[in-house]
Design a protein around this motif. Sequence first.
Motif, PDB file in Angstrom:
ATOM      1  N   MET A   1      21.304  66.986  14.805  1.00 58.11           N
ATOM      2  CA  MET A   1      22.264  65.884  14.971  1.00 58.11           C
ATOM      3  C   MET A   1      22.680  65.355  13.599  1.00 58.11           C
ATOM      4  SD  MET A   1      23.908  63.619  16.942  1.00 58.11           S
ATOM      5  CE  MET A   1      23.132  63.598  18.569  1.00 58.11           C
ATOM      6  N   ASN A   2      23.981  65.319  13.364  1.00 56.75           N
ATOM      7  CA  ASN A   2      24.515  64.717  12.143  1.00 56.75           C
ATOM      8  C   ASN A   2      25.108  63.355  12.468  1.00 56.75           C
ATOM      9  OD1 ASN A   2      24.703  67.784  11.376  1.00 56.75           O
ATOM     10  ND2 ASN A   2      25.019  66.678   9.458  1.00 56.75           N
ATOM     11  N   GLN A   3      24.758  62.373  11.691  1.00 53.14           N
ATOM     12  CA  GLN A   3      25.374  61.053  11.797  1.00 53.14           C
ATOM     13  C   GLN A   3      26.503  61.002  10.773  1.00 53.14           C
ATOM     14  OE1 GLN A   3      23.310  57.305  10.448  1.00 53.14           O
ATOM     15  NE2 GLN A   3      23.131  57.004  12.659  1.00 53.14           N
ATOM     16  N   ILE A   4      27.720  60.716  11.241  1.00 50.70           N
ATOM     17  CA  ILE A   4      28.882  60.745  10.354  1.00 50.70           C
ATOM     18  C   ILE A   4      29.627  59.418  10.435  1.00 50.70           C
ATOM     19  CG2 ILE A   4      31.039  61.897   9.760  1.00 50.70           C
ATOM     20  CD1 ILE A   4      29.987  64.435  10.944  1.00 50.70           C
ATOM     21  N   GLY A   5      29.739  58.752   9.306  1.00 47.27           N
ATOM     22  CA  GLY A   5      30.516  57.528   9.216  1.00 47.27           C
ATOM     23  C   GLY A   5      31.902  57.816   8.665  1.00 47.27           C
ATOM     24  N   ILE A   6      32.833  56.934   8.968  1.00 46.64           N
ATOM     25  CA  ILE A   6      34.200  57.033   8.441  1.00 46.64           C
ATOM     26  C   ILE A   6      34.524  55.726   7.729  1.00 46.64           C
ATOM     27  CG2 ILE A   6      36.652  57.318   8.979  1.00 46.64           C
ATOM     28  CD1 ILE A   6      35.752  58.717  11.597  1.00 46.64           C
ATOM     29  N   LEU A   7      35.003  55.843   6.506  1.00 47.87           N
ATOM     30  CA  LEU A   7      35.442  54.670   5.742  1.00 47.87           C
ATOM     31  C   LEU A   7      36.855  54.925   5.245  1.00 47.87           C
ATOM     32  CD1 LEU A   7      35.043  51.950   4.350  1.00 47.87           C
ATOM     33  CD2 LEU A   7      33.929  53.163   2.450  1.00 47.87           C
ATOM     34  N   GLY A   8      37.805  54.156   5.759  1.00 47.59           N
ATOM     35  CA  GLY A   8      39.185  54.265   5.312  1.00 47.59           C
ATOM     36  C   GLY A   8      39.430  53.359   4.121  1.00 47.59           C
ATOM     37  N   VAL A   9      40.117  53.882   3.122  1.00 41.11           N
ATOM     38  CA  VAL A   9      40.395  53.121   1.904  1.00 41.11           C
ATOM     39  C   VAL A   9      41.891  53.177   1.605  1.00 41.11           C
ATOM     40  CG1 VAL A   9      38.096  53.557   0.959  1.00 41.11           C
ATOM     41  CG2 VAL A   9      39.963  55.139   0.422  1.00 41.11           C
ATOM     42  N   VAL A  10      42.311  52.424   0.605  1.00 40.63           N
ATOM     43  CA  VAL A  10      43.684  52.511   0.100  1.00 40.63           C
ATOM     44  C   VAL A  10      43.611  52.925  -1.361  1.00 40.63           C
ATOM     45  CG1 VAL A  10      44.760  50.933   1.736  1.00 40.63           C
ATOM     46  CG2 VAL A  10      43.672  50.005  -0.304  1.00 40.63           C
ATOM     47  N   HIS A  11      44.648  53.606  -1.816  1.00 41.32           N
ATOM     48  CA  HIS A  11      44.610  54.218  -3.142  1.00 41.32           C
ATOM     49  C   HIS A  11      45.267  53.359  -4.220  1.00 41.32           C
ATOM     50  CE1 HIS A  11      43.274  57.550  -0.814  1.00 41.32           C
ATOM     51  NE2 HIS A  11      44.466  57.957  -0.426  1.00 41.32           N
ATOM     52  N   ASN A  12      45.567  52.119  -3.895  1.00 41.06           N
ATOM     53  CA  ASN A  12      46.297  51.235  -4.803  1.00 41.06           C
ATOM     54  C   ASN A  12      45.451  50.001  -5.104  1.00 41.06           C
ATOM     55  OD1 ASN A  12      48.170  48.687  -4.967  1.00 41.06           O
ATOM     56  ND2 ASN A  12      49.436  50.394  -5.678  1.00 41.06           N
ATOM     57  N   GLU A  13      45.227  49.726  -6.383  1.00 50.24           N
ATOM     58  CA  GLU A  13      44.340  48.626  -6.765  1.00 50.24           C
ATOM     59  C   GLU A  13      44.886  47.273  -6.322  1.00 50.24           C
ATOM     60  OE1 GLU A  13      41.078  46.590  -8.369  1.00 50.24           O
ATOM     61  OE2 GLU A  13      41.394  48.661  -7.715  1.00 50.24           O
ATOM     62  N   GLU A  14      46.194  47.092  -6.387  1.00 54.37           N
ATOM     63  CA  GLU A  14      46.775  45.818  -5.961  1.00 54.37           C
ATOM     64  C   GLU A  14      46.503  45.571  -4.477  1.00 54.37           C
ATOM     65  OE1 GLU A  14      51.113  43.499  -5.870  1.00 54.37           O
ATOM     66  OE2 GLU A  14      50.920  45.461  -6.831  1.00 54.37           O
ATOM     67  N   LEU A  15      46.665  46.604  -3.664  1.00 52.29           N
ATOM     68  CA  LEU A  15      46.377  46.470  -2.232  1.00 52.29           C
ATOM     69  C   LEU A  15      44.897  46.194  -1.991  1.00 52.29           C
ATOM     70  CD1 LEU A  15      48.482  49.253  -0.473  1.00 52.29           C
ATOM     71  CD2 LEU A  15      48.696  46.789  -0.173  1.00 52.29           C
ATOM     72  N   ARG A  16      44.044  46.857  -2.753  1.00 51.40           N
ATOM     73  CA  ARG A  16      42.603  46.613  -2.606  1.00 51.40           C
ATOM     74  C   ARG A  16      42.283  45.141  -2.848  1.00 51.40           C
ATOM     75  NH1 ARG A  16      41.622  51.172  -6.694  1.00 51.40           N
ATOM     76  NH2 ARG A  16      41.861  53.073  -5.471  1.00 51.40           N
ATOM     77  N   MET A  17      42.848  44.592  -3.895  1.00 54.60           N
ATOM     78  CA  MET A  17      42.578  43.198  -4.238  1.00 54.60           C
ATOM     79  C   MET A  17      43.147  42.256  -3.183  1.00 54.60           C
ATOM     80  SD  MET A  17      40.806  43.326  -7.015  1.00 54.60           S
ATOM     81  CE  MET A  17      40.881  41.618  -7.560  1.00 54.60           C
ATOM     82  N   GLN A  18      44.358  42.538  -2.723  1.00 58.11           N
ATOM     83  CA  GLN A  18      45.014  41.664  -1.749  1.00 58.11           C
ATOM     84  C   GLN A  18      44.257  41.600  -0.426  1.00 58.11           C
ATOM     85  OE1 GLN A  18      48.958  43.287  -1.439  1.00 58.11           O
ATOM     86  NE2 GLN A  18      49.707  42.269  -3.294  1.00 58.11           N
ATOM     87  N   HIS A  19      43.632  42.712  -0.042  1.00 54.73           N
ATOM     88  CA  HIS A  19      43.014  42.791   1.284  1.00 54.73           C
ATOM     89  C   HIS A  19      41.486  42.789   1.248  1.00 54.73           C
ATOM     90  CE1 HIS A  19      46.791  43.466   3.515  1.00 54.73           C
ATOM     91  NE2 HIS A  19      47.191  44.009   2.383  1.00 54.73           N
ATOM     92  N   GLY A  20      40.919  42.596   0.080  1.00 48.68           N
ATOM     93  CA  GLY A  20      39.471  42.469  -0.004  1.00 48.68           C
ATOM     94  C   GLY A  20      38.709  43.766   0.149  1.00 48.68           C
ATOM     95  N   LEU A  21      39.405  44.894   0.000  1.00 46.81           N
ATOM     96  CA  LEU A  21      38.719  46.185   0.045  1.00 46.81           C
ATOM     97  C   LEU A  21      38.634  46.725  -1.384  1.00 46.81           C
ATOM     98  CD1 LEU A  21      37.408  48.159   2.040  1.00 46.81           C
ATOM     99  CD2 LEU A  21      39.590  49.364   2.185  1.00 46.81           C
ATOM    100  N   THR A  22      37.998  45.929  -2.236  1.00 52.68           N
ATOM    101  CA  THR A  22      37.897  46.252  -3.651  1.00 52.68           C
ATOM    102  C   THR A  22      36.914  47.395  -3.873  1.00 52.68           C
ATOM    103  OG1 THR A  22      36.097  44.681  -3.967  1.00 52.68           O
ATOM    104  CG2 THR A  22      38.350  43.840  -4.235  1.00 52.68           C
ATOM    105  N   LEU A  23      36.912  47.920  -5.083  1.00 54.95           N
ATOM    106  CA  LEU A  23      35.942  48.968  -5.402  1.00 54.95           C
ATOM    107  C   LEU A  23      34.518  48.456  -5.238  1.00 54.95           C
ATOM    108  CD1 LEU A  23      37.554  50.680  -8.541  1.00 54.95           C
ATOM    109  CD2 LEU A  23      37.613  51.441  -6.158  1.00 54.95           C
ATOM    110  N   GLU A  24      34.299  47.182  -5.550  1.00 55.89           N
ATOM    111  CA  GLU A  24      32.963  46.600  -5.364  1.00 55.89           C
ATOM    112  C   GLU A  24      32.578  46.579  -3.889  1.00 55.89           C
ATOM    113  OE1 GLU A  24      34.582  45.545  -9.211  1.00 55.89           O
ATOM    114  OE2 GLU A  24      35.400  45.266  -7.184  1.00 55.89           O
ATOM    115  N   THR A  25      33.551  46.258  -3.029  1.00 52.32           N
ATOM    116  CA  THR A  25      33.291  46.253  -1.588  1.00 52.32           C
ATOM    117  C   THR A  25      33.018  47.662  -1.086  1.00 52.32           C
ATOM    118  OG1 THR A  25      34.701  44.313  -1.278  1.00 52.32           O
ATOM    119  CG2 THR A  25      34.250  45.656   0.668  1.00 52.32           C
ATOM    120  N   ILE A  26      33.824  48.613  -1.549  1.00 49.33           N
ATOM    121  CA  ILE A  26      33.628  50.006  -1.148  1.00 49.33           C
ATOM    122  C   ILE A  26      32.245  50.488  -1.579  1.00 49.33           C
ATOM    123  CG2 ILE A  26      34.426  52.381  -1.514  1.00 49.33           C
ATOM    124  CD1 ILE A  26      37.275  51.176  -1.851  1.00 49.33           C
ATOM    125  N   GLN A  27      31.852  50.142  -2.799  1.00 46.39           N
ATOM    126  CA  GLN A  27      30.531  50.547  -3.277  1.00 46.39           C
ATOM    127  C   GLN A  27      29.430  49.953  -2.408  1.00 46.39           C
ATOM    128  OE1 GLN A  27      29.742  50.442  -7.503  1.00 46.39           O
ATOM    129  NE2 GLN A  27      27.651  49.739  -7.179  1.00 46.39           N
TER     130      GLN A  27
END
Length: 212
Positions: free
Chosen positions: A1-27
Amino acid sequence: MNQIGILGVVHNEELRMQHGLTLETIQALILEFDPDVICGEVLPASWEKYRQNPLDRAYWGEPPSEYYELILPLCEEKGYAFEPIDWVELDVWNDFDPMRHYSGEERADLEAESDKWWDKQLTAAGKGEIAFNCAAFDETTSLKYRWLEQLDAEAHVFRWTGRHIIMMQRIKNAIKRHPGKKMLCIVGADHNHVLNEELRKLEQVEVIYPLK
């Protein structure tokens, strides 16, 4: 059995900052999930270029910025295996623009409609605990790509359907190489709903999406 998670991201730093999905959050999300393997939206050829020279950048087909700035160095630091799963035929990609058969005012109207779809996606993106990782965003995204398919079915098959067939096969191959391991698929958020639907069809796979 493999457990597989999915994490969707955006490729634009401005969008990351605006929506709180920063690199720190992703990490933080990656570390909390603690995978053995990360499957990333990176072309196999680009992964090889990175392995040969991590400083080689600014070429057509390079990985999105979050890979250079976070994901690939984190894999090295934590010992996560990395599997590149993306597919794009770079030499002909631009030839399959879904609006290639439209011009002038008609194309301008379609581009404006595309912008409206993106605005709808952004509105839906915040309706989950993790931005861009929720049912509302996925439903809106699915409708957007159905609209794009109506514009040019052939371009849709090439850029969307075919791409996901190959991405899924690369994930399946990664599962074979890492049986029983905990895996995390990190992709542009537009891909979330397709991977979620397709991975849930597999036997001996437990899908975790959204991560929270």
